[in-house]
Design an enzyme around this catalytic site. Structure first.
Site, PDB file in Angstrom:
ATOM      1  N   PRO A 296     -45.047  42.053 138.288  1.00  0.00           N
ATOM      2  CA  PRO A 296     -44.573  41.239 137.046  1.00  0.00           C
ATOM      3  C   PRO A 296     -43.315  41.310 137.623  1.00  0.00           C
ATOM      4  CG  PRO A 296     -44.038  44.200 136.561  1.00  0.00           C
ATOM      5  CD  PRO A 296     -44.945  43.961 138.308  1.00  0.00           C
ATOM      6  N   GLU A 297     -42.557  39.662 136.953  1.00  0.00           N
ATOM      7  CA  GLU A 297     -42.028  38.908 137.254  1.00  0.00           C
ATOM      8  C   GLU A 297     -41.709  38.943 135.191  1.00  0.00           C
ATOM      9  OE1 GLU A 297     -41.638  35.533 139.027  1.00  0.00           O
ATOM     10  OE2 GLU A 297     -43.552  36.483 140.025  1.00  0.00           O
TER      11      GLU A 297
ATOM     12  N   HIS B  21     -53.435  58.182 135.428  1.00  0.00           N
ATOM     13  CA  HIS B  21     -52.018  57.407 136.220  1.00  0.00           C
ATOM     14  C   HIS B  21     -51.066  58.163 135.143  1.00  0.00           C
ATOM     15  CE1 HIS B  21     -53.921  57.035 140.114  1.00  0.00           C
ATOM     16  NE2 HIS B  21     -55.517  56.587 138.984  1.00  0.00           N
TER      17      HIS B  21
END
Ligand SMILES: [Zn+2]
Length: 293
Positions: free
Chosen positions: A2-3, A104
């Site tokens: 992710p940015e 998770h």
């Protein structure tokens, strides 16, 4: 990975569930994320109220009523999901999704707002850390970061000064988090295409010898801001379309002009170019060899 725009979208998705709410209960299923969670992690969160949810580069910062700040990073594969205690089981699809990911879900926040916020990370490169607000300026994860690209202080003069004398490529300069924070491979490619600048151009060519910005620096800064703002806007509408307070991550591929479009027509008006892929510093760069100079 992710940015900045994806992290900002997550922040906006989490805000209604977390801002102003108290951590009623915190469950840690796995504490060995990128770094182990601090031993007193639960104690320092439980009973505390989130007084603000901010972002610095790709870090989320939750200000707590205790004076601590909870720092969160998504790593490579991390994501947050928000569930309503009461609504989860009524909606089969959401329930199914929850079941699928549950192994998770390493950290689960039960908020006083009634929201359950899960941090899910199959690869466990994500991280969480608690830092006293007063020590944030010395926090090594943050102290070396360059300017926020969407902040008012980030302008052509600042970018040019950071690139002065730099013999690396312009693409490498944009990926350097000390030059500008939060930009990764995708938005570096996109910003360079929008600015019609070649990713191979030497970084120092956006500044004069004395470090003053030229017209290329102006164009690049405008493009960086436009690319990030467009992506944040697309993220916002994808949050709305899902009609759920969900911080699920996603890139907004229909907005990409060059990224992952090797062999396709360049979208610059009247440009006959075909998008090309090259490898720079071990990572794919997509660009148009005709209009990006
Ligand atoms: Zn082109």
């Amino acid at each position: 990975m992710p940015e900045l725009p994806e992290v900002e979208t997550v922040r906006r998705g989490l805000e209604p569930a977390m801002d102003g709410a108290r951590f009623a209960k915190v469950d840690v299923h796995r504490g060995d994320l990128r770094w182990p969670l601090p031993k007193d992690f639960k104690e320092r969160l439980q009973g505390k109220t989130v007084t603000g949810l901010g972002r610095r580069a790709k870090y989320l910062l939750a200000d707590l009523s205790s004076g601590d700040v909870l720092l969160m990073h998504l790593g490579m594969s991390g994501s947050f999901h928000v569930f309503r205690e009461a609504g989860v089981k009524k909606l089969a699809r959401f329930y199914h999704e929850r079941e699928k990911h549950a192994t998770h879900d390493h950290v689960v926040f039960h908020m006083s707002s009634g929201a359950v916020v899960t941090f899910n990370d199959p690869r466990r490169f994500g991280s969480m850390k608690i830092v006293p607000r007063g020590k944030l300026d010395y926090e090594p994860l943050l102290s070396r970061l360059g300017p926020e690209p969407l902040g008012n202080a980030f302008d052509a003069a600042m970018l040019a000064a950071a690139c002065t004398g730099k013999k690396t490529s312009l693409k490498a300069a944009l990926l350097d988090q000390r030059v500008v924070a939060g930009i990764g491979n995708i938005y570096a490619c996109e910003a360079l295409h929008r600015a019609l600048l070649s990713p191979k151009r030497i970084a120092s060519t956006i500044a004069s010898k004395s470090g003053a910005p030229n017209e290329r620096a102006e164009r690049l800064v405008d493009s960086i801001k436009a690319v990030l703002n467009d992506a944040i806007k697309a993220g916002g509408s994808s949050l709305r379309d899902h009609k759920r307070p969900d911080g699920d991550l996603g890139y907004f591929q229909h907005h990409f002009r060059v990224y992952d479009r090797e062999g396709e027509r360049c979208v610059t008006p009247r440009c006959p170019g075909i998008v090309k892929r090259i490898v720079q510093n071990g990572r794919s760069t997509f660009y148009c060899p005709i209009c990006q100079k």
